[in-house]
Design an enzyme around this catalytic site. Structure first.
Site, PDB file in Angstrom:
ATOM      1  N   CYS A  69      93.863 -16.008 -37.222  1.00  0.00           N
ATOM      2  CA  CYS A  69      93.646 -16.449 -35.839  1.00  0.00           C
ATOM      3  C   CYS A  69      92.251 -17.045 -35.760  1.00  0.00           C
ATOM      4  CB  CYS A  69      93.866 -15.307 -34.841  1.00  0.00           C
ATOM      5  SG  CYS A  69      92.746 -13.897 -35.045  1.00  0.00           S
ATOM      6  N   ARG A  81      94.230 -11.003 -32.495  1.00  0.00           N
ATOM      7  CA  ARG A  81      95.629 -11.195 -32.894  1.00  0.00           C
ATOM      8  C   ARG A  81      95.914 -10.904 -34.365  1.00  0.00           C
ATOM      9  NH1 ARG A  81      95.676 -17.176 -30.601  1.00  0.00           N
ATOM     10  NH2 ARG A  81      93.519 -16.859 -31.278  1.00  0.00           N
ATOM     11  N   ASP A 119      95.961 -16.510 -27.032  1.00  0.00           N
ATOM     12  CA  ASP A 119      94.687 -15.842 -27.274  1.00  0.00           C
ATOM     13  C   ASP A 119      94.421 -14.866 -26.124  1.00  0.00           C
ATOM     14  OD1 ASP A 119      92.064 -15.111 -27.542  1.00  0.00           O
ATOM     15  OD2 ASP A 119      91.309 -17.141 -27.900  1.00  0.00           O
TER      16      ASP A 119
HETATM   17  P1  4NP Z   1      91.425 -13.817 -31.861  1.00  0.00           P
HETATM   18  O1  4NP Z   1      90.746 -13.823 -30.403  1.00  0.00           O
HETATM   19  O2  4NP Z   1      91.342 -15.232 -32.357  1.00  0.00           O
HETATM   20  O3  4NP Z   1      92.828 -13.379 -31.584  1.00  0.00           O
HETATM   21  O4  4NP Z   1      90.647 -12.831 -32.690  1.00  0.00           O
HETATM   22  C1  4NP Z   1      89.468 -14.323 -30.165  1.00  0.00           C
HETATM   23  C2  4NP Z   1      88.368 -13.521 -30.328  1.00  0.00           C
HETATM   24  C3  4NP Z   1      87.114 -14.013 -30.076  1.00  0.00           C
HETATM   25  C4  4NP Z   1      86.959 -15.322 -29.668  1.00  0.00           C
HETATM   26  C5  4NP Z   1      88.064 -16.122 -29.511  1.00  0.00           C
HETATM   27  C6  4NP Z   1      89.326 -15.629 -29.768  1.00  0.00           C
HETATM   28  N1  4NP Z   1      85.665 -15.841 -29.374  1.00  0.00           N
HETATM   29  O5  4NP Z   1      85.571 -16.995 -28.964  1.00  0.00           O
HETATM   30  O6  4NP Z   1      84.673 -15.139 -29.568  1.00  0.00           O
END
Ligand code: 4NP
Length: 150
Positions: free
Chosen positions: A8, A14, A122
């Site tokens: 991800c 995720r 997300d």
């Molecule tokens: P992930 O979610 O891609 O599912 O781990 C996110 C976690 C942090 C961020 C974006 C998406 N961020 O921009 O910090």
């Protein structure tokens, strides 16, 4: 040994859930599961507390995972690379060196909704319900993946 990588953006919401869920459904002697992020924001961090909590609700412990960034070497290490969303998918593809690399990259929800190219949303900026929804989608997709791998 089949090696599967879940990817991800941050590797804290995720893909840690996808890693934990798939691991719980396969034999660790024959299937290795890992996860990574296309972004570098959270390298070395534990999964987001909300992912840890939803996993715990379903009896999974994901808190020993640590975030890392996807690297080109992963194309050599892994047989299948599952992207959680289209943005991750194109970011990974942009690093592919050849057709063999490209063929390894799949959108994970195509396992349950073939050719629809749906994304796991997300959940980072939302509430707990988003994490529960993500868990349910990944549970369904990983059941199909585990079945294929066994
Ligand atoms: P992930 O979610 O891609 O599912 O781990 C996110 C976690 C942090 C961020 C974006 C998406 N961020 O921009 O910090």
């Amino acid at each position: 040994m089949k090696k599967v990588l879940m990817v991800c953006l941050g590797n804290i919401c995720r893909s840690p859930l996808a890693e934990g869920i798939l691991q719980s459904k396969v034999n660790a002697d024959t299937v290795f599961v890992d996860s990574a992020g296309t972004g570098a924001y959270h390298i070395g961090n534990q999964p987001d507390q909300r992912s840890i909590d939803v996993a715990a609700t379903y009896g999974l412990n994901i808190k020993n995972q640590r975030a890392r960034k996807f690297v080109v070497q992963d194309f050599e290490e892994f047989d299948i690379i599952y992207a959680m969303d289209e943005s991750n998918y194109y970011n990974i593809l942009s690093l592919a060196r050849n057709k063999d690399d490209e063929k390894k990259v799949q959108l994970i929800l195509n396992e349950i909704h073939p050719t629809k190219n749906l994304s796991v949303p997300d959940p980072y900026h939302g509430g707990n319900q988003g994490f529960i929804n993500v868990y349910k989608m990944l549970e369904e997709a990983c059941a199909v993946i585990a079945n294929k791998l066994s």
